[in-house]
Scaffold this motif. Structure first.
Motif, PDB file in Angstrom:
ATOM      1  N   PRO A  37       0.833  -1.213   0.000  1.00  0.00           N
ATOM      2  CA  PRO A  37       0.000   0.000   0.000  1.00  0.00           C
ATOM      3  C   PRO A  37       0.861   1.254   0.000  1.00  0.00           C
ATOM      4  O   PRO A  37       2.069   1.198   0.254  1.00  0.00           O
ATOM      5  CB  PRO A  37      -0.800  -0.131   1.296  1.00  0.00           C
ATOM      6  CG  PRO A  37       0.040  -0.975   2.184  1.00  0.00           C
ATOM      7  CD  PRO A  37       0.749  -1.947   1.278  1.00  0.00           C
ATOM      8  N   ALA A  38       0.225   2.364  -0.269  1.00  0.00           N
ATOM      9  CA  ALA A  38       0.898   3.656  -0.234  1.00  0.00           C
ATOM     10  C   ALA A  38       0.189   4.556   0.766  1.00  0.00           C
ATOM     11  O   ALA A  38      -0.941   4.279   1.191  1.00  0.00           O
ATOM     12  CB  ALA A  38       0.897   4.293  -1.618  1.00  0.00           C
ATOM     13  N   TYR A  39       0.861   5.647   1.138  1.00  0.00           N
ATOM     14  CA  TYR A  39       0.352   6.533   2.180  1.00  0.00           C
ATOM     15  C   TYR A  39       0.400   7.980   1.692  1.00  0.00           C
ATOM     16  O   TYR A  39       1.341   8.398   1.006  1.00  0.00           O
ATOM     17  CB  TYR A  39       1.173   6.352   3.463  1.00  0.00           C
ATOM     18  CG  TYR A  39       1.062   4.945   3.985  1.00  0.00           C
ATOM     19  CD1 TYR A  39       0.042   4.590   4.858  1.00  0.00           C
ATOM     20  CD2 TYR A  39       1.942   3.959   3.537  1.00  0.00           C
ATOM     21  CE1 TYR A  39      -0.096   3.274   5.290  1.00  0.00           C
ATOM     22  CE2 TYR A  39       1.813   2.646   3.963  1.00  0.00           C
ATOM     23  CZ  TYR A  39       0.801   2.307   4.832  1.00  0.00           C
ATOM     24  OH  TYR A  39       0.651   1.007   5.250  1.00  0.00           O
ATOM     25  N   VAL A  40      -0.626   8.720   2.095  1.00  0.00           N
ATOM     26  CA  VAL A  40      -0.771  10.125   1.712  1.00  0.00           C
ATOM     27  C   VAL A  40      -1.094  10.918   2.967  1.00  0.00           C
ATOM     28  O   VAL A  40      -1.883  10.472   3.811  1.00  0.00           O
ATOM     29  CB  VAL A  40      -1.898  10.295   0.670  1.00  0.00           C
ATOM     30  CG1 VAL A  40      -2.120  11.778   0.341  1.00  0.00           C
ATOM     31  CG2 VAL A  40      -1.581   9.502  -0.600  1.00  0.00           C
ATOM     32  N   HIS A  41      -0.491  12.094   3.095  1.00  0.00           N
ATOM     33  CA  HIS A  41      -0.813  12.973   4.219  1.00  0.00           C
ATOM     34  C   HIS A  41      -2.182  13.616   3.972  1.00  0.00           C
ATOM     35  O   HIS A  41      -2.504  13.979   2.831  1.00  0.00           O
ATOM     36  CB  HIS A  41       0.265  14.052   4.359  1.00  0.00           C
ATOM     37  CG  HIS A  41       0.225  14.790   5.651  1.00  0.00           C
ATOM     38  ND1 HIS A  41      -0.700  15.778   5.903  1.00  0.00           N
ATOM     39  CD2 HIS A  41       0.989  14.685   6.773  1.00  0.00           C
ATOM     40  CE1 HIS A  41      -0.501  16.258   7.121  1.00  0.00           C
ATOM     41  NE2 HIS A  41       0.511  15.608   7.668  1.00  0.00           N
ATOM     42  N   PRO A  42      -2.989  13.786   5.013  1.00  0.00           N
ATOM     43  CA  PRO A  42      -4.315  14.409   4.819  1.00  0.00           C
ATOM     44  C   PRO A  42      -4.258  15.798   4.198  1.00  0.00           C
ATOM     45  O   PRO A  42      -5.237  16.232   3.577  1.00  0.00           O
ATOM     46  CB  PRO A  42      -4.891  14.467   6.238  1.00  0.00           C
ATOM     47  CG  PRO A  42      -4.200  13.371   6.975  1.00  0.00           C
ATOM     48  CD  PRO A  42      -2.814  13.301   6.395  1.00  0.00           C
ATOM     49  N   ASP A  43      -3.146  16.505   4.336  1.00  0.00           N
ATOM     50  CA  ASP A  43      -3.021  17.816   3.693  1.00  0.00           C
ATOM     51  C   ASP A  43      -3.146  17.711   2.179  1.00  0.00           C
ATOM     52  O   ASP A  43      -3.435  18.710   1.509  1.00  0.00           O
ATOM     53  CB  ASP A  43      -1.684  18.459   4.050  1.00  0.00           C
ATOM     54  CG  ASP A  43      -1.661  19.019   5.460  1.00  0.00           C
ATOM     55  OD1 ASP A  43      -2.684  18.900   6.171  1.00  0.00           O
ATOM     56  OD2 ASP A  43      -0.615  19.558   5.870  1.00  0.00           O
ATOM     57  N   HIS A  44      -2.892  16.520   1.643  1.00  0.00           N
ATOM     58  CA  HIS A  44      -2.980  16.313   0.195  1.00  0.00           C
ATOM     59  C   HIS A  44      -4.283  15.626  -0.220  1.00  0.00           C
ATOM     60  O   HIS A  44      -4.370  15.093  -1.327  1.00  0.00           O
ATOM     61  CB  HIS A  44      -1.788  15.483  -0.292  1.00  0.00           C
ATOM     62  CG  HIS A  44      -0.459  16.145  -0.105  1.00  0.00           C
ATOM     63  ND1 HIS A  44      -0.206  17.431  -0.508  1.00  0.00           N
ATOM     64  CD2 HIS A  44       0.693  15.685   0.450  1.00  0.00           C
ATOM     65  CE1 HIS A  44       1.047  17.751  -0.209  1.00  0.00           C
ATOM     66  NE2 HIS A  44       1.604  16.700   0.370  1.00  0.00           N
ATOM     67  N   ALA A  45      -5.272  15.635   0.647  1.00  0.00           N
ATOM     68  CA  ALA A  45      -6.524  14.939   0.337  1.00  0.00           C
ATOM     69  C   ALA A  45      -7.176  15.483  -0.930  1.00  0.00           C
ATOM     70  O   ALA A  45      -7.695  14.713  -1.760  1.00  0.00           O
ATOM     71  CB  ALA A  45      -7.486  15.045   1.518  1.00  0.00           C
ATOM     72  N   ALA A  46      -7.165  16.792  -1.106  1.00  0.00           N
ATOM     73  CA  ALA A  46      -7.781  17.377  -2.299  1.00  0.00           C
ATOM     74  C   ALA A  46      -7.012  16.976  -3.553  1.00  0.00           C
ATOM     75  O   ALA A  46      -7.615  16.627  -4.583  1.00  0.00           O
ATOM     76  CB  ALA A  46      -7.834  18.896  -2.173  1.00  0.00           C
ATOM     77  N   ALA A  47      -5.694  17.006  -3.473  1.00  0.00           N
ATOM     78  CA  ALA A  47      -4.884  16.592  -4.622  1.00  0.00           C
ATOM     79  C   ALA A  47      -5.066  15.105  -4.903  1.00  0.00           C
ATOM     80  O   ALA A  47      -5.069  14.676  -6.069  1.00  0.00           O
ATOM     81  CB  ALA A  47      -3.407  16.907  -4.366  1.00  0.00           C
ATOM     82  N   LEU A  48      -5.217  14.304  -3.849  1.00  0.00           N
ATOM     83  CA  LEU A  48      -5.473  12.873  -4.020  1.00  0.00           C
ATOM     84  C   LEU A  48      -6.770  12.653  -4.780  1.00  0.00           C
ATOM     85  O   LEU A  48      -6.833  11.804  -5.692  1.00  0.00           O
ATOM     86  CB  LEU A  48      -5.529  12.194  -2.656  1.00  0.00           C
ATOM     87  CG  LEU A  48      -5.966  10.728  -2.625  1.00  0.00           C
ATOM     88  CD1 LEU A  48      -5.010   9.856  -3.439  1.00  0.00           C
ATOM     89  CD2 LEU A  48      -6.062  10.231  -1.179  1.00  0.00           C
ATOM     90  N   ALA A  49      -7.808  13.408  -4.441  1.00  0.00           N
ATOM     91  CA  ALA A  49      -9.087  13.261  -5.135  1.00  0.00           C
ATOM     92  C   ALA A  49      -8.953  13.624  -6.609  1.00  0.00           C
ATOM     93  O   ALA A  49      -9.518  12.953  -7.484  1.00  0.00           O
ATOM     94  CB  ALA A  49     -10.142  14.136  -4.454  1.00  0.00           C
TER      95      ALA A  49
END
Length: 419
Positions: A269-281
């Motif tokens: 799996p990979a991990y993303v910081h919540p600060d990047h939630a919009a960019a993730l979407a």
């Protein structure tokens, strides 16, 4: 009962776009850089690695250029002298935002394994009284450079054959007793930490962060800087140990401090910081698109972890400046070429500043890259922009692989230079 939200599943291209977005390399800058943009870029990366090789611009300047475009290199030294950033041993020798000073100061125990810290502690143990006298000299007479002390004898051992005073200064710097107050012609000027950090950081010497807090903060900062990462790549960013496993991150995922996602083709799996939630979407729906083309430093965070660069980009990058010349495959100081979300090749360059020539000794495309008209235009513009920033506007393109690339790339460069 709370309904579980399915984790996003990204393609590799979408994962790369998120990574480059976090690093500030997704799109070409929309305006001319301001000094504040340098500080923002360093804060975004968390760490800006320092290296002194200047075949082209020294690495920290080039890393910033790749993200910001043309800017006056003196701004970096000005930020250092203004106490906006400071120097510290982290990934390696790095600039970091002064706002992170307390975190780095309290991270010393978790960096005890670092070669620079081990060497510094050895020198402190063997030459403690001499280092104390040197500190008293600085306390009474003010900041010093290594060149203020004459070499007593030629040669010598230790760190790169440095004279004793240089080794003592570096030991005290690595252990946090001295800081770099400013640089003069890129040479360090050392002063007491109490006069550098102490002038801008409240409680600089008394504020304490426990080990668990330091580990958590460096972990989260690493993930935020990387945009998207596997667990095994996180520790390298701040050079911490041991390597992390997915099980180590379960509590942070459960707390919402990290987001866990899947990337097609990856067995982890990979991990993303919540600060990047919009960019993730945006990435997950294909709306985060990489459009930037630029040259990268060999010490750019995007490529300083060889394993990560291979997984993200299929790009096998080894720094060869410390490899004997007969054993080099590509060259002394080879710059990766980033084009629209891919690392498409690399070039061996040298800036001849007096002659105004940016020499490309050799340019190599990756074997699976097709050099169509759009890619040739991207590469030409990346080279031309970088050459102009170096004040070496004439590009001398020599060898290419594949050789068929040389003629159209030269033509594209001539068109840019005559425009």
């Amino acid at each position: 009962m709370k309904t579980a939200v399915a984790a996003p599943v990204l393609t590799l291209a979408q994962a790369r776009a998120l990574h480059l977005s976090a690093q500030g390399l997704l799109a070409r800058p929309r305006r001319r850089a301001r000094k504040a943009d340098l500080l923002d870029a360093i804060a975004r990366m968390q760490l800006l690695q320092i290296d002194t090789i200047h075949i082209v611009a020294r690495s920290p300047y080039l890393v910033l250029y790749s993200r910001l475009g043309a800017y006056p290199q003196a701004w970096l030294e000005e930020l250092l002298a203004q106490r906006e950033i400071f120097e510290v041993w982290a990934h390696e020798a790095c600039f970091a935002p002064m706002s992170d000073y307390l975190l780095h100061r309290n991270a010393m125990p978790q960096r005890a394994h670092h070669w620079a810290i081990r060497n510094a502690q050895a020198h402190r143990s063997s030459s403690g009284a001499k280092i104390e006298r040197l500190l008293e000299h600085i306390r009474g007479l003010g900041p010093v450079k290594s060149s203020d002390f004459e070499r007593e004898q030629a040669g010598g051992g230790g760190w790169w054959g440095w004279k004793d005073e240089k080794r003592w200064l570096e030991a005290a710097f690595a252990l946090g007793e001295l800081m770099v107050a400013r640089r003069e012609n890129f040479h360090r000027v050392y002063d007491l930490t109490e006069r550098v950090a102490g002038s801008v950081v409240p409680d600089w010497n008394t504020a304490r962060l426990d080990i668990a807090t330091v580990r958590r903060e460096t972990l989260l900062k690493s993930v935020r800087a990387l945009g998207l990462t596997q667990a095994r790549w996180i520790a390298d960013y701040y050079r911490t140990k041991p390597r992390l496993r997915d099980a180590d991150l379960d509590p942070l995922v459960e707390q919402g401090a990290l987001l866990r996602v899947a990337v097609k083709g990856w067995d982890a799996p990979a991990y993303v910081h919540p600060d990047h939630a919009a960019a993730l979407a945006l990435a997950a729906t294909g709306r985060l698109r990489a459009s930037h083309a630029t040259l990268l430093s060999p010490f750019d965070p995007v490529v300083w972890d060889r394993e990560r660069a291979s997984e993200f980009f299929g790009f096998d990058y080894t720094l060869e400046c410390y490899t004997p010349e007969p054993k080099r495959r590509y060259g002394y100081f080879v710059l990766p070429i980033l084009a629209r979300g891919r690392l498409v090749g690399r070039l061996d360059a040298k800036a001849h500043r007096r002659e105004g020539v940016f020499e490309v000794k050799a340019l190599f495309l990756e074997e699976d890259v097709v050099a169509d008209e759009a890619l040739i235009a991207d590469i030409a513009r990346a080279i031309d922009d970088c050459a102009r920033w170096h004040a070496t506007p004439k590009v001398d393109l020599q060898r290419c692989r594949p050789a068929i690339l040389r003629t159209p790339l030269r033509a594209a460069l001539r068109a840019l230079q005559s425009a």
